[in-house]
Design an enzyme around this catalytic site. Structure first.
Site, PDB file in Angstrom:
ATOM      1  CG  ASN A 155     -11.221 -22.176   6.936  1.00  0.00           C
ATOM      2  OD1 ASN A 155     -10.607 -23.212   7.111  1.00  0.00           O
ATOM      3  ND2 ASN A 155     -12.258 -22.105   6.129  1.00  0.00           N
ATOM      4  CG  HIS A 163     -15.248 -28.860   9.109  1.00  0.00           C
ATOM      5  ND1 HIS A 163     -16.202 -27.857   9.076  1.00  0.00           N
ATOM      6  CD2 HIS A 163     -14.299 -28.467   8.229  1.00  0.00           C
ATOM      7  CE1 HIS A 163     -15.846 -26.924   8.200  1.00  0.00           C
ATOM      8  NE2 HIS A 163     -14.689 -27.261   7.694  1.00  0.00           N
ATOM      9  CG  ASP A 165      -9.784 -24.712   3.896  1.00  0.00           C
ATOM     10  OD1 ASP A 165      -9.982 -24.836   5.119  1.00  0.00           O
ATOM     11  OD2 ASP A 165     -10.571 -25.153   3.033  1.00  0.00           O
ATOM     12  CG  ASN A 166      -7.931 -26.831   7.449  1.00  0.00           C
ATOM     13  OD1 ASN A 166      -8.479 -26.170   8.327  1.00  0.00           O
ATOM     14  ND2 ASN A 166      -8.562 -27.797   6.798  1.00  0.00           N
ATOM     15  CD  GLU A 174     -11.728 -29.096   6.030  1.00  0.00           C
ATOM     16  OE1 GLU A 174     -11.616 -27.905   5.684  1.00  0.00           O
ATOM     17  OE2 GLU A 174     -11.363 -29.502   7.151  1.00  0.00           O
ATOM     18  CG  HIS A 208     -20.371 -29.568  10.870  1.00  0.00           C
ATOM     19  ND1 HIS A 208     -20.378 -28.445  11.664  1.00  0.00           N
ATOM     20  CD2 HIS A 208     -19.184 -29.539  10.213  1.00  0.00           C
ATOM     21  CE1 HIS A 208     -19.250 -27.776  11.490  1.00  0.00           C
ATOM     22  NE2 HIS A 208     -18.509 -28.418  10.624  1.00  0.00           N
ATOM     23  CG  ASN A 246     -13.498 -24.179   9.217  1.00  0.00           C
ATOM     24  OD1 ASN A 246     -12.472 -24.859   9.201  1.00  0.00           O
ATOM     25  ND2 ASN A 246     -14.071 -23.749   8.108  1.00  0.00           N
TER      26      ASN A 246
END
Length: 334
Positions: free
Chosen positions: A203, A94, A248-249, A33, A113, A147
């Site tokens: 994010n 994450h 996203d990232n 991720e 998480h 996140n």
């Protein structure tokens, strides 16, 4: 409903953009991720994220952190051992961020998480025996749905919260109604505060090479926000970049300042995850993000046949690592 479909980019199909020298990374099967690369070419990869509403290929396996040395001719991913006393069984990593201290100590911050709560885990990286020594677990009521993070010091960071609600039905309602209740928080042992707000779903977060600007991806708004960092750690809006994809990232090329983005061309496919119509992958590079007209290049795009659900793209010299939420990871030589 149509605004929800728009936020998910539900009707977008993409044309492929292939890169010539790419291979899937052996041993990474259930996500990559987030990826963060040290200036010396050591890449950290978080794997095994279990996230409400998204598929996971290994629901019973704890998350892992992998290391790749991008200076090797044929780099491979090695799982890092994590020191005793850390609850590995509930490890659900994450976003990640590294911090290199003045004495060359490498700290790794990992959003975790466990049991669907949010914590930030602080590790020290010990290169000699490929291990992470767990230093502390950070919990705070303002860090409720973290996140991603970007380290600011050996025990301070900025973090994005991507949801206001934590249970899935309300979380879905929040997205459906288009509430802009997510934010960026600054954390240090002395002070914790909200420093930017009003995002649909904040994010990825990262920092410019000169440490003056913070970049935040708002995944459901298809935007990247540029914020100026002040001496008191507050952030103020400078500009935003509108894109036609779910960003996203964010990763930064420390030499050029280019921003590399792992993106979901169609968020509906990511949520539905139909094996016959898998989520696609897209990598964008943005040059000169501060200028009026930044240059946006689609570097890679795949319909899901090779790589599904790209969440990150990180560059080191001419080497590109592309990671995903729950799928494989790709290593490319540019």
């Amino acid at each position: 409903l149509s605004s929800c479909r728009n936020r998910l980019n539900a009707s977008r199909e993409i044309a492929p953009v292939t890169l010539p020298n790419c291979r899937l990374i052996k041993g990474i099967e259930s996500g990559s991720e987030d990826i963060d690369i040290l200036p010396n070419g050591l890449a950290f990869i978080s794997s095994g994220l279990k996230y409400p509403g998204l598929k996971t290929l290994a629901p019973d396996k704890p998350g892992e952190i992998f290391l790749m040395d991008l200076n090797e001719d044929n780099p491979r991913a090695v799982e890092l051992r994590i020191s005793r006393g850390f609850d590995l069984a509930s490890f659900n990593p994450h976003g990640i961020s590294t911090y290199l201290d003045k004495d060359d100590t490498v700290y790794l911050f990992v959003v975790n998480h466990p049991h669907q709560k949010s914590t930030v885990e602080l590790f020290k990286f010990v290169e000699d025996d490929s291990s992470l020594v767990h230093l502390k677990t950070i919990r705070h009521q303002l860090l409720n749905s973290v996140n991603d993070i970007v380290a600011m010091g050996p025990d301070s960071f900025y973090a994005t919260n991507d949801h206001y609600f934590s249970d899935f039905p309300l979380l879905f309602l929040e997205m459906f109604l288009g509430l802009t209740w997510t934010n960026v928080v600054y954390y240090s042992p002395k002070e914790v505060k909200e420093v930017a707000a009003g995002f649909y779903s904040a994010n990825g977060i990262n920092i410019s090479p000169d440490r003056k600007y913070i970049y935040v991806a708002d995944i459901f708004d298809h935007k990247v926000h540029v914020l100026e960092k002040h001496a008191n750690w507050n952030l103020t809006h400078v500009k935003m970049l509108q894109l036609d994809t779910l960003v996203d990232n964010l990763s930064i090329d420390t030499h050029t300042g280019d921003v590399w983005m792992g993106c979901h061309p169609n968020g509906m496919k990511l949520l539905y995850n139909d094996p016959e119509n898998p989520p696609a992958s897209e990598v964008l590079r943005v040059q000169n993000i501060l200028l009026e007209e930044p240059v946006v290049t689609r570097v890679y795009a795949d319909n899901g046949s090779v790589l599904q659900g790209t969440s990150v793209a990180s560059i080191y010299e001419r080497k590109l690592l592309i990671g995903t939420v729950f799928h494989r990871a790709l290593y490319c030589e540019l």
